[in-house]
Scaffold this motif. Structure first.
Motif, PDB file in Angstrom:
ATOM      1  N   GLY A  81       0.768  -1.237   0.000  1.00  0.00           N
ATOM      2  CA  GLY A  81       0.000   0.000   0.000  1.00  0.00           C
ATOM      3  C   GLY A  81       0.799   1.286   0.000  1.00  0.00           C
ATOM      4  O   GLY A  81       0.522   2.198  -0.803  1.00  0.00           O
ATOM      5  N   VAL A 135      -6.299   3.910   3.269  1.00  0.00           N
ATOM      6  CA  VAL A 135      -7.610   3.250   3.342  1.00  0.00           C
ATOM      7  C   VAL A 135      -8.762   4.243   3.222  1.00  0.00           C
ATOM      8  O   VAL A 135      -9.640   4.076   2.368  1.00  0.00           O
ATOM      9  N   ARG A 139     -11.611   4.702   0.010  1.00  0.00           N
ATOM     10  CA  ARG A 139     -13.067   4.701   0.234  1.00  0.00           C
ATOM     11  C   ARG A 139     -13.692   6.002  -0.262  1.00  0.00           C
ATOM     12  O   ARG A 139     -14.765   6.005  -0.872  1.00  0.00           O
ATOM     13  N   LEU A 172     -11.804  -4.363   1.585  1.00  0.00           N
ATOM     14  CA  LEU A 172     -10.383  -4.208   1.845  1.00  0.00           C
ATOM     15  C   LEU A 172      -9.931  -5.245   2.862  1.00  0.00           C
ATOM     16  O   LEU A 172     -10.577  -5.454   3.892  1.00  0.00           O
ATOM     17  N   LEU A 174      -6.532  -6.271   5.123  1.00  0.00           N
ATOM     18  CA  LEU A 174      -5.219  -5.831   5.577  1.00  0.00           C
ATOM     19  C   LEU A 174      -4.459  -7.006   6.165  1.00  0.00           C
ATOM     20  O   LEU A 174      -5.041  -7.882   6.807  1.00  0.00           O
ATOM     21  N   GLN A 188     -10.269  -0.724  10.339  1.00  0.00           N
ATOM     22  CA  GLN A 188     -10.334  -0.030   9.056  1.00  0.00           C
ATOM     23  C   GLN A 188     -10.803  -0.877   7.885  1.00  0.00           C
ATOM     24  O   GLN A 188     -11.142  -0.336   6.844  1.00  0.00           O
ATOM     25  N   ALA A 189     -10.798  -2.195   8.040  1.00  0.00           N
ATOM     26  CA  ALA A 189     -11.016  -3.056   6.872  1.00  0.00           C
ATOM     27  C   ALA A 189     -12.206  -3.987   7.082  1.00  0.00           C
ATOM     28  O   ALA A 189     -12.842  -4.002   8.136  1.00  0.00           O
TER      29      ALA A 189
END
Length: 333
Positions: A81, A135, A139, A172, A174, A188-189
């Motif tokens: 990333g 991230v 989005r 997503l 991670l 976050q994912a």
């Protein structure tokens, strides 16, 4: 349990005299067989500047794989990333997802190899913060209308609208084994990928931590656990090991070079024995029994990425293994 395979790397061992085009043809040939075998997913991996040609262009490769298939999940496991321009990644991932008709899962990690960061001009000490910034950027870029997000690391106007837009929210995933990485995925994912070095117990501990974090912080939505492990399905345990070991040891030696940034001429005997203990190989019944230990520990809703792509093992051998995985292992799980 869902069952997929990969990870395509397009690496060329010194004893492999095929042209690079043949290696990429092999990826597409095997991808078609993964779908024909009834498996659930196919994955690529990413590294740069490797003398053996380790796959570096994840999105073009996934686009080609998407065009060759119609049902299986596709994705990078995992893309580095912090090395990406976020606009280009948002554009390219959305394009792959449109070609795949909504089958992309975008796996991301912070990366490790010092040379990759040096050549890309990205400070290695910023890698975790850059992934955390990437991230929400993705989005925002995939949402309707303008970006409406101010990146800490990239000078992109929040008024720009990134196109194309995917037809749905791209999930997503991670990666990472350390507690901050695992908790980053939880917050976050939509998914976390367990590295192959982790034992079943170590994966279970991290999955429980993810569930605790999401429950305590009121994070809604489905969350998928992916588990990677190298392996092989053969006529016997000895046959399976003999088929996979050279390619398996080769890629593990190259990984030690990638992660350390230093040359590794040979894995020592202790490391080889450790790697053999980690791998899952044998008859369909033996492989099934080992995979079921993950279901017993983690539940039936995990997605297992059974890594059968070992450089130089042979296309016909890989295809046979994949069909045995689909025909004789998957129905028993």
């Amino acid at each position: 349990m869902q069952l997929g395979t990969g990870l395509f790397t397009a690496q060329q061992r010194p004893d492999d005299d095929r042209a690079a085009t043949d290696l990429y043809d092999e990826i597409l040939d095997v991808t078609r067989e993964i779908e024909a075998a009834g498996l659930d997913s196919a994955w690529v991996s990413e590294h740069h500047f490797a003398e053996d040609g380790y796959l570096s262009a994840t999105m073009p490769t996934l686009s080609a794989m998407a065009a060759e298939t119609g049902d299986i999940e596709l994705g990078p496991c995992i893309a580095l990333g912090p090395l990406y321009d976020p606009v280009r990644l948002a554009e390219d991932a959305a394009t792959v997802d449109l070609i795949a008709d909504g089958r992309l899962t975008l796996g991301l990690s912070i990366g490790s190899n010092p040379r990759e960061f040096d050549v890309f001009g990205v400070p290695r000490e910023e890698r975790a913060d850059r992934l955390a910034d990437l991230v929400p950027f993705l989005r925002a870029g995939w949402s309707d209308g303008p970006l409406d997000y101010e990146s800490t690391f990239h000078d992109v106007s929040p008024e720009v609208s990134i196109t194309p837009k995917p037809a749905r929210e791209i999930p997503l995933m991670l990666g990472g084994a350390a507690k901050p990485a695992v908790r980053r995925a939880a917050r976050q994912a939509e998914a976390w990928c367990a590295p192959s070095a982790l034992s079943v117990g170590a994966v279970k501990k991290r999955v429980e931590d993810i569930r605790t974090v999401r429950d305590e912080e009121g994070i809604d939505g489905d969350f998928q656990t992916y588990v990677i492990q190298h392996g092989w399905v053969g006529d016997s345990r000895e046959d399976a090991w003999e088929t996979m070991k050279d390619g398996y040891f080769y890629i593990q030696r190259r990984y030690e070079e990638i992660f350390s940034g230093e040359a590794v001429d040979e894995l020592d005997a202790e490391r080889k024995e450790e790697l053999k203990e980690q791998a899952i190989f044998g008859t369909p019944e033996q492989v099934t029994d080992e995979l079921e230990t993950y279901s017993e520990a983690l539940g039936d809703d995990i997605h297992f990425i059974f890594r059968t792509y070992h450089p130089g093992v042979g296309t016909d051998e890989m295809v046979d293994c994949i069909h045995r995985l689909g025909d004789e292992v998957a129905p028993e799980l």
